[in-house]
Design an enzyme around this catalytic site. Structure first.
Site, PDB file in Angstrom:
ATOM      1  N   LYS A  72     -46.752  57.756  55.615  1.00 59.94           N
ATOM      2  CA  LYS A  72     -47.375  58.128  54.346  1.00 59.94           C
ATOM      3  C   LYS A  72     -47.752  59.618  54.353  1.00 59.94           C
ATOM      4  CE  LYS A  72     -51.599  58.057  53.367  1.00 59.94           C
ATOM      5  NZ  LYS A  72     -53.014  57.693  53.319  1.00 59.94           N
TER       6      LYS A  72
ATOM      7  N   ASP B 133     -49.729  54.762  49.335  1.00 61.92           N
ATOM      8  CA  ASP B 133     -51.099  54.581  49.834  1.00 61.92           C
ATOM      9  C   ASP B 133     -51.656  53.292  49.242  1.00 61.92           C
ATOM     10  OD1 ASP B 133     -51.701  55.091  47.212  1.00 61.92           O
ATOM     11  OD2 ASP B 133     -53.330  56.474  47.649  1.00 61.92           O
TER      12      ASP B 133
END
Ligand code: SF4
Length: 219
Positions: free
Chosen positions: A120, A138
């Site tokens: 991420k 996320d």
């Protein structure tokens, strides 16, 4: 989910949040990497409260290596998991100095090898700092994608990312990431999504299910 429906969803969210952008304050790719690393399980708002002082004290990887670990821990102690994050920042800076001449590498493959940098974080950095299209998944992107039926509830973040990448043209990946984050952060919130005033209500089975349940609970 079809590409057409996905486009409709993103157009509507785009009208709601035309200015969706990265909310972590930074002035270069290295600062962004540190900010994203600090933001794990912590709000961007809290990170932005800590980074002005942090970034004026530590400008390059060598600066983080020049102080004892305890001093760095102290500088970020308002942030959750600060001990672990301080250790990762030290490790990251050490690797940057040893293997990259103190410069942040530009590719996803290299970034994920740095301590504390996961998929991420690498996606956020390549897309925001280097202009490489990517969809960082996320907690907001994951929740919104699942509620809207873009992904299944049991999907992992990587599976959600792949589904989004298949549904959205590559040139829109980064903007999609920002739009879904803003939508999840300010409208389709974790605890109390605003289903009754949601412009996506007709496209969202989860929202319809929730309102029906609320209605039944009241009667
Ligand atoms: Fe989220 Fe509710 Fe809107 Fe669905 S209807 S997208 S659950 S706010």
């Amino acid at each position: 989910m079809t590409k057409n429906k996905m486009k409709k969803i993103l157009d509507i969210i785009g009208e709601m949040f035309p200015d969706a952008h990265c909310e972590l304050n930074h002035s270069n790719p290295f600062e962004l990497t540190i900010a994203v690393l600090l933001s794990a399980q912590c709000t961007d708002e809290m990170v932005n409260r800590v980074t002005p002082r942090l970034f004026s004290k530590y400008k390059k990887p060598e600066d983080y290596l020049a102080v004892p670990l305890e001093e760095l821990e102290n500088d970020i102690r308002q942030i959750g998991l600060f001990r672990n994050k301080a250790k990762n920042i030290k490790g990251l800076c050490e690797m940057l100095v040893k293997e990259y001449d103190g410069q942040l590498p530009r590719t996803h493959e290299e970034l994920v090898k740095l301590p504390g940098v996961g998929r991420k974080t690498a996606n956020v950095v390549v897309s925001n700092a280097f202009g490489t299209p990517a969809i960082a998944v996320d907690t907001h992107v994951e929740r919104v994608s699942k509620r809207l039926g873009i992904a299944r509830w049991k999907d992992t973040p990587i599976q959600v990312e792949k589904k989004l990448m298949n549904l959205v043209p590559k040139e829109d990946w980064t903007q999609t990431h920002h739009r879904l984050i803003f939508f999840g952060r300010y409208h389709c919130k974790a605890q109390n999504p605003n289903c009754d005033s949601c412009p996506l209500f007709d496209l969202c089975r989860e929202g319809q299910k929730r309102l029906k349940k609320n209605h039944n609970d009241k009667n």
